[in-house]
Design a protein around this motif. Structure first.
Motif, PDB file in Angstrom:
ATOM      1  N   ASN A   1       5.375  -3.403   1.569  1.00  0.00           N
ATOM      2  CA  ASN A   1       4.332  -3.512   2.699  1.00  0.00           C
ATOM      3  C   ASN A   1       3.343  -2.748   2.618  1.00  0.00           C
ATOM      4  OD1 ASN A   1       6.173  -5.085   3.944  1.00  0.00           O
ATOM      5  ND2 ASN A   1       7.307  -3.371   4.577  1.00  0.00           N
ATOM      6  N   ASP A   2       2.727  -1.976   1.533  1.00  0.00           N
ATOM      7  CA  ASP A   2       1.813  -1.140   1.539  1.00  0.00           C
ATOM      8  C   ASP A   2       0.510  -1.698   1.394  1.00  0.00           C
ATOM      9  OD1 ASP A   2      -0.011   0.883   0.907  1.00  0.00           O
ATOM     10  OD2 ASP A   2       1.667   2.121   0.173  1.00  0.00           O
ATOM     11  N   THR A   3      -0.376  -2.285   2.087  1.00  0.00           N
ATOM     12  CA  THR A   3      -1.602  -2.956   2.065  1.00  0.00           C
ATOM     13  C   THR A   3      -2.679  -2.200   1.426  1.00  0.00           C
ATOM     14  OG1 THR A   3      -2.106  -2.693   4.329  1.00  0.00           O
ATOM     15  CG2 THR A   3      -0.929  -4.565   3.655  1.00  0.00           C
ATOM     16  N   ALA A   4      -2.673  -0.748   1.652  1.00  0.00           N
ATOM     17  CA  ALA A   4      -3.592   0.125   1.074  1.00  0.00           C
ATOM     18  C   ALA A   4      -3.240   0.071  -0.613  1.00  0.00           C
ATOM     19  CB  ALA A   4      -3.443   1.544   1.629  1.00  0.00           C
ATOM     20  N   LEU A   5      -2.362   0.002  -1.077  1.00  0.00           N
ATOM     21  CA  LEU A   5      -2.228   0.064  -2.559  1.00  0.00           C
ATOM     22  C   LEU A   5      -2.632  -1.530  -3.046  1.00  0.00           C
ATOM     23  CD1 LEU A   5       0.812   2.477  -3.177  1.00  0.00           C
ATOM     24  CD2 LEU A   5      -1.492   3.066  -3.280  1.00  0.00           C
ATOM     25  N   ASN A   6      -2.128  -2.235  -2.323  1.00  0.00           N
ATOM     26  CA  ASN A   6      -2.617  -3.642  -2.744  1.00  0.00           C
ATOM     27  C   ASN A   6      -4.052  -3.847  -2.968  1.00  0.00           C
ATOM     28  OD1 ASN A   6      -0.204  -4.809  -3.280  1.00  0.00           O
ATOM     29  ND2 ASN A   6       0.118  -5.430  -0.872  1.00  0.00           N
ATOM     30  N   TRP A   7      -4.820  -3.146  -1.815  1.00  0.00           N
ATOM     31  CA  TRP A   7      -6.312  -3.047  -1.962  1.00  0.00           C
ATOM     32  C   TRP A   7      -6.931  -2.192  -3.170  1.00  0.00           C
ATOM     33  CZ3 TRP A   7      -9.566   1.289  -2.053  1.00  0.00           C
ATOM     34  CH2 TRP A   7     -10.773   1.108  -1.961  1.00  0.00           C
ATOM     35  N   ALA A   8      -6.041  -1.075  -3.674  1.00  0.00           N
ATOM     36  CA  ALA A   8      -6.423  -0.287  -4.693  1.00  0.00           C
ATOM     37  C   ALA A   8      -6.069  -1.112  -6.075  1.00  0.00           C
ATOM     38  CB  ALA A   8      -5.487   1.084  -4.732  1.00  0.00           C
ATOM     39  N   LEU A   9      -5.040  -2.104  -6.102  1.00  0.00           N
ATOM     40  CA  LEU A   9      -4.778  -2.912  -7.268  1.00  0.00           C
ATOM     41  C   LEU A   9      -6.065  -3.815  -7.403  1.00  0.00           C
ATOM     42  CD1 LEU A   9      -3.134  -4.686  -9.233  1.00  0.00           C
ATOM     43  CD2 LEU A   9      -2.247  -5.843  -7.320  1.00  0.00           C
ATOM     44  N   ARG A  10      -6.561  -4.468  -6.330  1.00  0.00           N
ATOM     45  CA  ARG A  10      -7.619  -5.407  -6.423  1.00  0.00           C
ATOM     46  C   ARG A  10      -8.927  -4.725  -7.073  1.00  0.00           C
ATOM     47  NH1 ARG A  10      -5.175  -7.006  -1.396  1.00  0.00           N
ATOM     48  NH2 ARG A  10      -4.329  -9.247  -1.640  1.00  0.00           N
ATOM     49  N   PHE A  11      -8.984  -3.272  -6.332  1.00  0.00           N
ATOM     50  CA  PHE A  11     -10.172  -2.627  -6.792  1.00  0.00           C
ATOM     51  C   PHE A  11     -10.103  -2.244  -8.293  1.00  0.00           C
ATOM     52  CE2 PHE A  11     -12.782   1.133  -6.941  1.00  0.00           C
ATOM     53  CZ  PHE A  11     -13.895   0.886  -6.375  1.00  0.00           C
TER      54      PHE A  11
ATOM     55  N   ASN B   1      -1.138   0.394   8.022  1.00  0.00           N
ATOM     56  CA  ASN B   1      -1.235  -0.335   6.611  1.00  0.00           C
ATOM     57  C   ASN B   1      -0.038  -0.119   5.622  1.00  0.00           C
ATOM     58  OD1 ASN B   1      -1.615   2.231   5.726  1.00  0.00           O
ATOM     59  ND2 ASN B   1      -3.604   2.200   5.222  1.00  0.00           N
ATOM     60  N   GLY B   2       1.064   0.325   6.178  1.00  0.00           N
ATOM     61  CA  GLY B   2       2.277   0.652   5.284  1.00  0.00           C
ATOM     62  C   GLY B   2       2.197   1.712   4.246  1.00  0.00           C
ATOM     63  N   HIS B   3       1.177   2.571   4.423  1.00  0.00           N
ATOM     64  CA  HIS B   3       0.927   3.560   3.443  1.00  0.00           C
ATOM     65  C   HIS B   3       1.598   4.735   3.648  1.00  0.00           C
ATOM     66  CE1 HIS B   3      -0.583   4.879  -0.322  1.00  0.00           C
ATOM     67  NE2 HIS B   3      -1.572   5.660   0.443  1.00  0.00           N
ATOM     68  N   GLY B   4       1.402   5.170   5.128  1.00  0.00           N
ATOM     69  CA  GLY B   4       1.777   6.434   5.453  1.00  0.00           C
ATOM     70  C   GLY B   4       3.553   6.621   6.024  1.00  0.00           C
ATOM     71  N   TYR B   5       4.150   5.690   5.199  1.00  0.00           N
ATOM     72  CA  TYR B   5       5.752   5.716   5.762  1.00  0.00           C
ATOM     73  C   TYR B   5       6.491   6.808   5.706  1.00  0.00           C
ATOM     74  CZ  TYR B   5       6.183   4.764   0.809  1.00  0.00           C
ATOM     75  OH  TYR B   5       6.388   4.683  -0.659  1.00  0.00           O
ATOM     76  N   PHE B   6       5.940   7.721   5.000  1.00  0.00           N
ATOM     77  CA  PHE B   6       6.919   9.000   4.679  1.00  0.00           C
ATOM     78  C   PHE B   6       7.064   9.745   5.683  1.00  0.00           C
ATOM     79  CE2 PHE B   6       2.941  10.841   3.876  1.00  0.00           C
ATOM     80  CZ  PHE B   6       3.172  12.153   3.782  1.00  0.00           C
ATOM     81  N   VAL B   7       6.054   9.815   6.852  1.00  0.00           N
ATOM     82  CA  VAL B   7       6.136  10.357   8.019  1.00  0.00           C
ATOM     83  C   VAL B   7       6.435   9.514   9.294  1.00  0.00           C
ATOM     84  CG1 VAL B   7       5.391  12.379   7.164  1.00  0.00           C
ATOM     85  CG2 VAL B   7       3.843  10.659   8.091  1.00  0.00           C
ATOM     86  N   LYS B   8       5.771   8.276   9.090  1.00  0.00           N
ATOM     87  CA  LYS B   8       5.955   7.127  10.026  1.00  0.00           C
ATOM     88  C   LYS B   8       7.222   6.546  10.355  1.00  0.00           C
ATOM     89  CE  LYS B   8       1.020   6.240  10.238  1.00  0.00           C
ATOM     90  NZ  LYS B   8      -0.023   5.009  10.057  1.00  0.00           N
ATOM     91  N   SER B   9       8.200   6.537   9.219  1.00  0.00           N
ATOM     92  CA  SER B   9       9.247   5.787   9.450  1.00  0.00           C
ATOM     93  C   SER B   9      10.219   6.823   9.268  1.00  0.00           C
ATOM     94  CB  SER B   9       9.553   5.203   7.890  1.00  0.00           C
ATOM     95  OG  SER B   9      10.825   4.777   7.829  1.00  0.00           O
TER      96      SER B   9
END
Length: 412
Positions: free
Chosen positions: A302-312, A355-363
């Motif tokens: 669910n990490d869209t931030a890392l999917n963006w980094a992949l495209r970059f 964006n599914g990236h900060g889950y280590f404190v949000k979840s």
């Protein structure tokens, strides 16, 4: 020693979501307080290679975004709640699933105690400091460890687009929910705060890795610490993996037992790691895994931030599996390493938040798993996870809450 005390708040945040294990007082993070801990104020150690800024009223953050050639070490005081909140109200809210009130966090004081590192060759002199000056930082670390039942040091290394205060405030939250064991250090590297700073921040991670490596040597050599635990988030994975990789090359020929005795690195956690999958793998092949007792890698489809980094960048990120990221086949090389556990958090509560990236404190589920890993050092099965035998990856079951209740009842 520099002392910075302002009547105004330096930086504010709000307390993270309550970890599942503490919801509605299912369990408590501590039974009694160490004698040198006096809530609502917590002293968090910090290490930063950000350049100090002008202390003018228009710029109250003590450290800015420019790089420093040395590492500043100190203490930051974090206040939980505000002047109108009693401590019992803060505690009550911190254990609630759905809070009646937000709990603000704020830095109220910063003290720079020591500085290490200079222009000399670090391979000959791994830690450089002025021997004629007292090391107030080390004295404070030793005092903190002596007042704790735990002889552990915890270090949090953040990702990019944050300021000096972010890792300090987050470290305070984690130390609170861990129950104040040992000493907690926030490592604040000189990232910018804008999306467009991403490329320059990537280069800065390579710059700061040397300082982080130096900090690890300094702590292992100068304290009676028994275990150093490292939590890296996002681009912090670049710093931690590079530093540990360099330490392994520097200690070529050391046995695993000698590495543990010398460096004392225990749990290393990569949460939402924003690092090239193949680069990380290359560091593994040089024996990177030998440095730590256990390594945990959290991934999230669910990490869209890392999917963006992949495209970059055009290369898969370690922390983003699935169609746009790494696949189970990509992870296969890591499954042969006994010390490394890969955990897929996609099925855990609130891992798609934002964006599914900060889950280590949000979840609340993932933060619970982090706490159980860092505090008790138990394996994933003992933490309530199950292993997908097809993919050889650990996952969160639908019955995770029930499993956590059983763990708490078994180990009150």
């Amino acid at each position: 020693m520099f002392f910075y005390n302002r009547p105004v708040v330096l930086q504010k945040a709000v307390l993270m979501s309550t970890p599942l294990i503490f919801r509605d007082k299912l369990s408590k993070p501590y039974d009694s307080l160490p004698q040198d801990v006096a809530p609502p104020f917590l002293d968090i150690f910090y290490a930063t290679d950000r350049m100090p800024t002008d202390m003018a009223i228009i710029n109250p953050i003590y450290y800015g975004n420019n790089r420093s050639s040395s590492l500043s070490l100190g203490l930051a005081t974090v206040q939980f709640g505000d002047e109108d909140m009693a401590w019992n109200a803060v505690e009550k809210a911190s254990f609630q699933k759905d809070r009646d009130i937000d709990v603000p966090l704020q830095i109220t004081e910063i003290k720079e105690l020591s500085t290490i590192g200079n222009a000399s060759k670090f391979l000959k002199h791994p830690v450089n400091r002025d021997a004629d000056k007292p090391d107030d930082f080390m004295a404070s670390i030793k005092r903190r460890l002596s007042n704790s039942d735990s002889k552990s040091i915890y270090i949090f290394v953040p990702g990019f687009k944050v300021d000096f205060a972010y890792p300090v405030l987050l470290a305070a939250e984690l130390w609170y929910y861990l129950g104040y064991p040992g000493a907690f250090i926030a490592y604040s590297w000189p990232s910018g705060q804008r999306i467009r700073d991403y490329l320059s921040d990537v280069e800065t991670t390579a710059f700061t890795a040397q300082h982080f490596r130096m900090l690890l040597i300094y702590l292992a050599n100068e304290t009676d610490v028994e275990a150093i635990h490292i939590l890296s988030y996002s681009a912090g994975a670049r710093i931690v993996s590079q530093a540990l990789h360099e330490l392994r090359l520097m200690t070529h020929g050391f046995s695993n037992s000698k590495l543990e005795k010398t460096l004392k690195i225990d749990q290393v956690i990569f949460a939402a790691p924003d690092i090239d999958m193949m680069l990380f793998g290359a560091r593994y092949r040089d024996g990177f895994e030998d440095i730590a007792r256990n390594i945990t890698i959290y991934t999230n489809a669910n990490d869209t931030a890392l999917n963006w980094a992949l495209r970059f960048f055009g290369w898969p990120r370690l922390g983003a599996p699935g169609e746009m990221g790494i696949t189970p086949e990509d992870l296969q090389p890591y499954k042969i390493f006994d010390k490394t556990r890969i955990i897929d958090v996609a099925a855990a509560e609130a891992t798609a938040s934002g964006n599914g990236h900060g889950y280590f404190v949000k979840s609340p589920w993932v933060s619970t798993d982090l706490i159980l890993t860092l505090k008790y050092k138990i394996n994933p099965f003992e933490r309530g996870l199950y292993k997908d035998t097809k993919e050889a990856i650990w996952k969160f079951p639908d019955t995770y809450f029930q499993r956590i209740k059983k763990i708490v009842n078994k180990n009150p």
